[in-house]
Design an enzyme around this catalytic site. Sequence first.
Site, PDB file in Angstrom:
ATOM      1  N   LEU A  61      47.422  50.219  46.586  1.00  0.00           N
ATOM      2  CA  LEU A  61      46.579  50.619  47.710  1.00  0.00           C
ATOM      3  C   LEU A  61      45.345  49.728  47.703  1.00  0.00           C
ATOM      4  O   LEU A  61      44.755  49.501  46.647  1.00  0.00           O
ATOM      5  CB  LEU A  61      46.151  52.081  47.576  1.00  0.00           C
ATOM      6  CG  LEU A  61      47.135  53.159  48.046  1.00  0.00           C
ATOM      7  CD1 LEU A  61      46.608  54.543  47.687  1.00  0.00           C
ATOM      8  CD2 LEU A  61      47.381  53.064  49.550  1.00  0.00           C
ATOM      9  N   ASP A  62      44.948  49.223  48.866  1.00  0.00           N
ATOM     10  CA  ASP A  62      43.737  48.412  48.954  1.00  0.00           C
ATOM     11  C   ASP A  62      42.527  49.226  48.504  1.00  0.00           C
ATOM     12  O   ASP A  62      42.525  50.460  48.604  1.00  0.00           O
ATOM     13  CB  ASP A  62      43.519  47.947  50.391  1.00  0.00           C
ATOM     14  CG  ASP A  62      44.575  46.951  50.844  1.00  0.00           C
ATOM     15  OD1 ASP A  62      45.031  46.160  49.999  1.00  0.00           O
ATOM     16  OD2 ASP A  62      44.932  46.962  52.042  1.00  0.00           O
ATOM     17  N   PRO A  63      41.467  48.563  48.037  1.00  0.00           N
ATOM     18  CA  PRO A  63      40.277  49.302  47.581  1.00  0.00           C
ATOM     19  C   PRO A  63      39.707  50.255  48.632  1.00  0.00           C
ATOM     20  O   PRO A  63      39.267  51.352  48.301  1.00  0.00           O
ATOM     21  CB  PRO A  63      39.289  48.181  47.249  1.00  0.00           C
ATOM     22  CG  PRO A  63      40.162  47.038  46.826  1.00  0.00           C
ATOM     23  CD  PRO A  63      41.353  47.118  47.741  1.00  0.00           C
TER      24      PRO A  63
END
Length: 289
Positions: A61-63
């Site tokens: 998951l992206d930050p």
Amino acid sequence: MISPEAASLARGYSLPGVAESGVILYAKPAGVTSHDVVARVRHGLRARTGEKHKVGHAGTLDPFATGLLLVLIGAATRAQRFFMALPKTYRAAARLGWRSTTGDPEGELVHTGRLPERLAIPVGEQLQRPHAFSAVKVEGERLYKKARRGELVEAPPRKIHVYRSELLRHDGECVEFLIECASGTYVRQLVADLGDAYCTQLERTAIGPFELADADPERIVPLAEALTFLPGRQLDDDEAERAADGVAVAGGVSPLQEGDSIRLMHGKRIVAIAEARDDRLKPRVVFPP
């Protein structure tokens, strides 16, 4: 600004009890990377038990994104590819009439005022060119690393599959979608492909049968339980011994198609994940007893 959940994660992580192997359904907060979550879980397990544990995850998951992250512990890391192959469900909020260099709020934002003609994300099998700030590797290096150096490399398009897309909300320049897609699909890019739009919020609500609503960072789902999305075959004592040595066993599962992945069980213990070949089940991943 880092959320309170992210700050808590940064301080450390512990579990009241530790299984040999399994899966944690973790609700990732915004402001931390998936790698951060894995590192803190690993640190917490070692602090709790005094032993090293192999820890991984089943889909980045992206930050800026939040939602369900499957954290794999011990022998569960051997089954990573089966968890990663599961379809993903997201709630994606987008801002129309704007562009972002990264496709999310962390990039350089430019207001264009141009609104997409259609607010529909195509469903079905299609080609997608990964965003320049994606984790796809080109020439052995992730694209976002090249992009941060100013090297905007165009990745070749690849097949993706969107199973479902619903427009949940439309209020001026703000919209929200529910998207179910195959592994490897970049939701940020689906939003950017609408036209002048970027993803403002992204929450992963499900991975296959696993739901964000069931996330519990203090529970390790035993591996045999976590893999019940695969069809199973019970083995007798002799078959279990042979399968543990990597020897194929008779099919015994109906219907059975070439290439199917099957759990080989001995009682409540998972012995291996096998692949169907010529009406036999050949162990591909064997788990320690």
